[in-house]
Design a protein around this motif. Structure first.
Motif, short mmCIF file in Angstrom:
data_model
loop_
_atom_site.label_atom_id
_atom_site.label_comp_id
_atom_site.label_asym_id
_atom_site.label_seq_id
_atom_site.Cartn_x
_atom_site.Cartn_y
_atom_site.Cartn_z
N LEU A 58 3.98 -2.15 -6.43
CA LEU A 58 5.35 -1.71 -6.70
C LEU A 58 6.28 -2.87 -7.01
CD1 LEU A 58 6.08 0.88 -3.85
CD2 LEU A 58 5.48 1.37 -6.24
N LYS A 59 7.29 -2.56 -7.83
CA LYS A 59 8.45 -3.44 -7.98
C LYS A 59 9.45 -3.06 -6.89
CE LYS A 59 7.80 -3.34 -13.00
NZ LYS A 59 8.36 -2.87 -14.28
N ASP A 60 10.36 -3.99 -6.58
CA ASP A 60 11.34 -3.73 -5.51
C ASP A 60 12.14 -2.47 -5.78
OD1 ASP A 60 10.93 -5.86 -3.64
OD2 ASP A 60 11.84 -7.23 -5.08
N GLU A 61 12.59 -2.30 -7.02
CA GLU A 61 13.43 -1.14 -7.34
C GLU A 61 12.63 0.17 -7.26
OE1 GLU A 61 12.33 -3.14 -11.34
OE2 GLU A 61 12.87 -3.75 -9.29
N GLN A 62 11.34 0.12 -7.54
CA GLN A 62 10.50 1.31 -7.42
C GLN A 62 10.34 1.71 -5.95
OE1 GLN A 62 7.02 -0.14 -9.57
NE2 GLN A 62 7.50 1.19 -11.30
N ALA A 63 10.15 0.73 -5.09
CA ALA A 63 10.05 1.02 -3.66
C ALA A 63 11.34 1.66 -3.15
CB ALA A 63 9.73 -0.26 -2.90
N GLU A 64 12.46 1.13 -3.62
CA GLU A 64 13.76 1.66 -3.18
C GLU A 64 13.95 3.11 -3.65
OE1 GLU A 64 16.42 -1.21 -4.76
OE2 GLU A 64 15.81 -2.78 -3.33
N ARG A 65 13.52 3.42 -4.87
CA ARG A 65 13.65 4.80 -5.38
C ARG A 65 12.81 5.77 -4.56
NH1 ARG A 65 12.68 6.30 -11.25
NH2 ARG A 65 13.60 8.22 -10.41
N LEU A 66 11.60 5.37 -4.22
CA LEU A 66 10.74 6.24 -3.43
C LEU A 66 11.35 6.49 -2.05
CD1 LEU A 66 7.25 4.75 -4.35
CD2 LEU A 66 8.09 7.03 -4.98
N GLY A 116 12.90 10.19 -0.30
CA GLY A 116 12.45 10.81 0.93
C GLY A 116 11.00 10.54 1.29
N VAL A 117 10.36 9.58 0.61
CA VAL A 117 8.99 9.20 0.99
C VAL A 117 9.05 8.49 2.34
CG1 VAL A 117 7.00 7.76 0.41
CG2 VAL A 117 8.18 9.05 -1.39
N HIS A 118 8.28 8.99 3.29
CA HIS A 118 8.29 8.40 4.63
C HIS A 118 7.46 7.13 4.71
CE1 HIS A 118 9.15 12.71 5.31
NE2 HIS A 118 9.90 12.27 6.29
N ARG A 119 6.33 7.15 4.00
CA ARG A 119 5.33 6.10 4.20
C ARG A 119 4.74 5.70 2.86
NH1 ARG A 119 1.54 7.67 8.87
NH2 ARG A 119 3.21 6.63 10.04
N TYR A 120 4.46 4.40 2.70
CA TYR A 120 3.78 3.93 1.50
C TYR A 120 2.47 3.29 1.88
CZ TYR A 120 3.08 2.46 -3.26
OH TYR A 120 2.56 2.34 -4.53
N ASN A 121 1.41 3.73 1.21
CA ASN A 121 0.07 3.20 1.48
C ASN A 121 -0.35 2.22 0.40
OD1 ASN A 121 -3.06 3.86 0.54
ND2 ASN A 121 -2.81 3.24 2.66
N GLY A 145 12.47 0.43 3.60
CA GLY A 145 12.71 1.43 4.65
C GLY A 145 11.57 2.41 4.83
N MET A 146 10.55 2.33 3.98
CA MET A 146 9.39 3.20 4.17
C MET A 146 8.47 2.60 5.23
SD MET A 146 8.37 4.47 0.29
CE MET A 146 8.37 2.83 -0.46
N LEU A 179 0.84 -7.81 9.54
CA LEU A 179 1.67 -7.04 8.60
C LEU A 179 2.51 -5.99 9.31
CD1 LEU A 179 -0.39 -6.20 5.37
CD2 LEU A 179 1.84 -7.31 5.49
N ASP A 180 2.13 -5.65 10.53
CA ASP A 180 2.81 -4.62 11.32
C ASP A 180 2.72 -3.26 10.64
OD1 ASP A 180 4.15 -3.79 13.62
OD2 ASP A 180 6.13 -4.05 12.71
N ALA A 181 1.54 -2.96 10.08
CA ALA A 181 1.32 -1.65 9.46
C ALA A 181 1.39 -0.57 10.53
CB ALA A 181 -0.03 -1.62 8.76
N ASP A 182 2.18 0.47 10.28
CA ASP A 182 2.33 1.56 11.25
C ASP A 182 1.11 2.47 11.27
OD1 ASP A 182 4.90 0.76 12.00
OD2 ASP A 182 5.82 1.90 10.37
N SER A 183 0.49 2.64 10.10
CA SER A 183 -0.67 3.51 9.97
C SER A 183 -1.80 2.73 9.32
CB SER A 183 -0.32 4.74 9.12
OG SER A 183 -1.44 5.59 8.99
N ILE A 184 -3.00 2.82 9.90
CA ILE A 184 -4.13 2.02 9.44
C ILE A 184 -5.31 2.93 9.14
CG2 ILE A 184 -5.70 0.12 10.01
CD1 ILE A 184 -3.55 -0.93 11.94
#
Length: 273
Positions: free
Chosen positions: A92-100, A104-109, A142-143, A170-175
């Motif tokens: 992802l680019k920074d702006e793409q992450a922000e749009r997601l 309302g995307v909770h999590r990014y894998n 924020g995801m 990395l402090d990944a919440d979900s593995i």
């Protein structure tokens, strides 16, 4: 539950993946699914008692048009269904992450997949560091960061330990812990299966090193853990139901039976509580 929102047509050369440019596996190939199909997938996830709906797309990263399609579907799902939404769209680019995140995307894998030392033997079209950077971008937006591994791609036992510590750093919440399901037509088609007892030890290792995180039993569990699948849930606290990207999963009723027989309960519709 995963939906394969875009299949094949990928310029990357990942050795484990049937959707890569170097794969000759006979898979379906199609561009990004439309909004209504993504919404239908979300309704199916609800029927399967899934708490998280994962929208996954092949490719190095999303185009602006593809991102628009995902964003519109996510907004509608968030408006009408109590599902957590995970997106997995590549680098992802920074702006793409922000749009997601705003949609309302909770999590990014974005999985690390293997150790840094082993990475060049798995793919050459992007780097391990690019994967780390994408997880960090998702977190900054924020995801919730989701990142995992694929066991069985030539890594050493020491490297498995290194992967677990890298994800803790990395402090990944979900593995998600995947076990290679070697697909004919991919460079890793001749790789052997992970023995069931070793697979359980891997899950226990990740639980030990990342004790407060969500450990997911992911792709390849059926063919690697085999009859020991139920024991995986003593170390892990989540699993995928239904099919994966291009391989079939176990019948959802069998998954529900495993959970029930162990005396566990499925956490339903966490967003509505």
């Amino acid at each position: 539950m995963i939906i394969n929102a875009k299949s094949g047509l990928c310029p990357e050369d990942c050795g484990y993946c049937s959707q890569s440019i170097v794969s000759t596996a006979p898979i379906r190939k199609y561009t990004m699914l439309d909004k209504e199909t993504l919404l239908a997938g979300a309704r199916e996830a609800m029927e399967r008692k899934a708490g998280t709906y994962c929208i996954v797309a092949s490719g190095k990263g999303p185009t602006d048009k593809e991102l628009d399609q995902v964003v519109e579907a996510v907004k509608e799902i968030r408006r009408t269904m109590p599902l957590k939404i995970c997106a997995c769209l590549g680098i992802l680019k920074d702006e793409q992450a922000e749009r997601l995140a705003e949609a309302g995307v909770h999590r990014y894998n974005h999985n690390l997949n293997t150790s840094k030392a082993n990475y060049p033997s798995i793919t050459t079209t992007h780097t391990y560091d690019q994967r780390v950077e994408t997880v960090q971008k998702a977190k900054r937006s924020g995801m919730s960061p989701c990142s995992g591994v694929i066991i069985g791609m030539g890594e050493t036992n020491r490297e498995i330990v290194e992967m677990a510590y890298a994800l803790r750093e990395l402090d990944a919440d979900s593995i998600p812990i995947n076990f290679l399901n070697a697909i004919p037509g991919t460079p890793l088609e001749k790789a052997g299966r992970t023995p069931p007892m070793k697979a359980l030890k891997v899950l226990a290792l990740f639980r030990f090193i990342c004790p407060t995180k969500e450990i997911r039993v992911a792709g390849g569990r059926e063919v690697n853990l085999r009859s020991l699948q139920p024991l995986a849930l003593y170390a892990a606290n989540s699993l995928f139901v239904g099919d994966y990207l291009t391989t079939e999963g176990q019948d959802v009723q069998a998954d529900h039976a495993i959970i029930e027989d162990l005396g566990f309960e499925i956490e339903l519709n966490a967003l509505s509580s």
